[in-house]
Design a protein around this motif. Structure first.
Motif, PDB file in Angstrom:
ATOM      1  N   CYS A 203     -49.411  82.228  59.786  1.00  0.00           N
ATOM      2  CA  CYS A 203     -49.012  80.792  59.766  1.00  0.00           C
ATOM      3  C   CYS A 203     -49.742  80.275  61.279  1.00  0.00           C
ATOM      4  N   VAL A 204     -49.856  81.241  61.996  1.00  0.00           N
ATOM      5  CA  VAL A 204     -50.183  80.866  63.065  1.00  0.00           C
ATOM      6  C   VAL A 204     -52.182  80.414  63.142  1.00  0.00           C
ATOM      7  N   TRP A 205     -52.021  80.636  62.356  1.00  0.00           N
ATOM      8  CA  TRP A 205     -54.412  80.050  62.114  1.00  0.00           C
ATOM      9  C   TRP A 205     -54.421  79.043  61.409  1.00  0.00           C
ATOM     10  N   CYS A 206     -53.143  78.896  60.364  1.00  0.00           N
ATOM     11  CA  CYS A 206     -53.067  77.900  59.796  1.00  0.00           C
ATOM     12  C   CYS A 206     -52.596  76.247  60.796  1.00  0.00           C
ATOM     13  N   LYS A 242     -61.132  81.277  51.891  1.00  0.00           N
ATOM     14  CA  LYS A 242     -60.728  79.526  51.443  1.00  0.00           C
ATOM     15  C   LYS A 242     -59.970  79.208  52.217  1.00  0.00           C
ATOM     16  N   THR A 243     -60.242  77.685  52.638  1.00  0.00           N
ATOM     17  CA  THR A 243     -59.157  76.759  52.793  1.00  0.00           C
ATOM     18  C   THR A 243     -59.615  75.289  52.579  1.00  0.00           C
ATOM     19  N   SER A 244     -58.545  74.531  52.723  1.00  0.00           N
ATOM     20  CA  SER A 244     -58.549  73.212  52.283  1.00  0.00           C
ATOM     21  C   SER A 244     -57.779  72.413  53.003  1.00  0.00           C
ATOM     22  N   PRO A 245     -57.071  71.286  53.245  1.00  0.00           N
ATOM     23  CA  PRO A 245     -56.470  70.206  54.029  1.00  0.00           C
ATOM     24  C   PRO A 245     -54.539  71.070  53.717  1.00  0.00           C
ATOM     25  N   GLN A 247     -54.010  74.601  52.781  1.00  0.00           N
ATOM     26  CA  GLN A 247     -53.777  75.886  51.443  1.00  0.00           C
ATOM     27  C   GLN A 247     -55.092  76.645  52.576  1.00  0.00           C
ATOM     28  N   LEU A 248     -54.865  78.130  53.117  1.00  0.00           N
ATOM     29  CA  LEU A 248     -55.582  79.158  54.003  1.00  0.00           C
ATOM     30  C   LEU A 248     -55.377  80.196  52.456  1.00  0.00           C
ATOM     31  N   VAL A 249     -56.653  80.587  51.877  1.00  0.00           N
ATOM     32  CA  VAL A 249     -56.122  81.464  50.909  1.00  0.00           C
ATOM     33  C   VAL A 249     -57.362  82.553  51.931  1.00  0.00           C
ATOM     34  N   CYS A 250     -56.073  84.118  52.602  1.00  0.00           N
ATOM     35  CA  CYS A 250     -56.818  85.333  53.345  1.00  0.00           C
ATOM     36  C   CYS A 250     -56.566  86.356  52.787  1.00  0.00           C
ATOM     37  N   ARG A 271     -49.133  77.549  52.374  1.00  0.00           N
ATOM     38  CA  ARG A 271     -49.282  76.604  52.335  1.00  0.00           C
ATOM     39  C   ARG A 271     -47.956  76.109  52.851  1.00  0.00           C
ATOM     40  N   ASP A 272     -48.447  74.702  52.793  1.00  0.00           N
ATOM     41  CA  ASP A 272     -47.023  73.667  53.836  1.00  0.00           C
ATOM     42  C   ASP A 272     -45.395  73.603  52.681  1.00  0.00           C
TER      43      ASP A 272
END
Length: 294
Positions: A203-206, A242-245, A247-250, A271-272
């Motif tokens: 969450c912090v990375w996001c 993989k990242t997008s505005p 979603q983070l996939v990690c 996600r938010d």
């Protein structure tokens, strides 16, 4: 098992979930919410009683759909584990609750968490280099656990299980995490707290790099090599895939300081879930351009 409802390969197990006081520290906005890590623990334990051949150390296609809101005046929550066998033989397990509509005299069903368990197989053990795992490339920042829980992940003290400073760069996060001694069940997946703390690190990375407050909403595969034990400390490493505005996939690893591997999650999705209502504080979104520590 006397209350088991069964039709062919569909089975429904009644669940009575004890609402321990520590659970009230797991929060989203103004509500206490039941942690996904606890839901997976309950689903795995109850599914194993019905389908003893399943492997609960390998969890596939997790979906954290709807929050299960906790009420302070409740001691227990009544729900169900809905189990069904898929065409490939895996067992799909869902935590569902039912409540009566306020306007209509009908029961509405909510699905909170869904996971799949394969038949008993030994989890694949393809471990990365421990030395590489605990090394972050690129410009690295330090965020204190006090700042994490004061401003970024405002949970209560029972879930303050990132210890010391969290290290973060564009290539991932590394955090020391703990498994406190508590009333939480450790059977069959181990302590639920280290994985929950690893979610906090993601969450912090996001917040730092994607500028949204990400909650875990599912994953592709969770592999448990050894159970985490209350009273012990671990290391969490999160690597963006993989990242997008939106979603983070990690990928996520949990190991001990000596290099022993305990858990891996592949394809964790963050996600938010606030529909944009909640925003990260400016200091974390601006940290990339600063040389200071928080």
């Amino acid at each position: 098992m006397a209350n088991l409802s069964q039709i062919g390969d569909f089975q429904q197990i009644p669940l009575t979930i004890r609402q321990h006081p520590y659970l009230m520290d797991h929060r989203f906005e103004d509500n206490a919410v039941f942690p996904a890590v606890e839901a997976m623990q309950i689903l795995a334990a109850s599914a194993k009683t019905c389908f003893p051949e399943i492997n609960t150390e390998l969890i596939l296609n997790a979906d954290f759909d709807k929050f299960l809101i906790l009420q302070r005046d409740q001691e227990t929550i009544e729900g169900f584990n809905e189990l069904s066998r898929k065409q490939d033989g895996t067992i799909e397990s869902k935590l569902v609750t039912r409540m009566k509509s306020r306007k209509l005299a009908i029961l509405r069903q909510k699905e909170h968490v869904s996971v799949c368990f394969p038949s008993a197989t030994t989890p694949e053990a393809e471990f990365p280099s421990f030395e590489k795992l605990i090394s972050l490339e690129g410009k690295t920042f330090s965020v204190s656990s006090r700042a994490v829980y004061r401003e970024l992940v405002p949970f209560g003290p029972s879930y303050h299980n990132i210890t010391g400073d969290l290290l973060i760069s564009e290539n991932g996060v590394m955090a020391n995490i703990s498994a406190p001694i508590s009333e939480a069940s450790t059977d069959p997946l181990g302590s639920p707290f280290p994985l929950d703390a690893a979610f906090h690190a993601a969450c912090v990375w996001c917040q730092c790099f994607l500028k949204f407050i990400g909650f875990p909403v599912g994953f592709e595969k969770r592999t448990i090599f050894r159970r985490t034990i209350p009273g012990n400390g671990y290391i969490a490493r999160i690597t963006p895939v993989k990242t997008s505005p939106e979603q983070l996939v990690c990928d996520l690893w949990i190991c001990d300081p000596k290099g022993g591997f305990f858990e891996n999650i592949a394809g964790l999705k963050m996600r938010d879930v606030s529909s944009g209502r909640r925003k990260p504080p400016e200091w974390i979104t601006n940290m990339q351009s600063l040389d200071s520590e928080k």
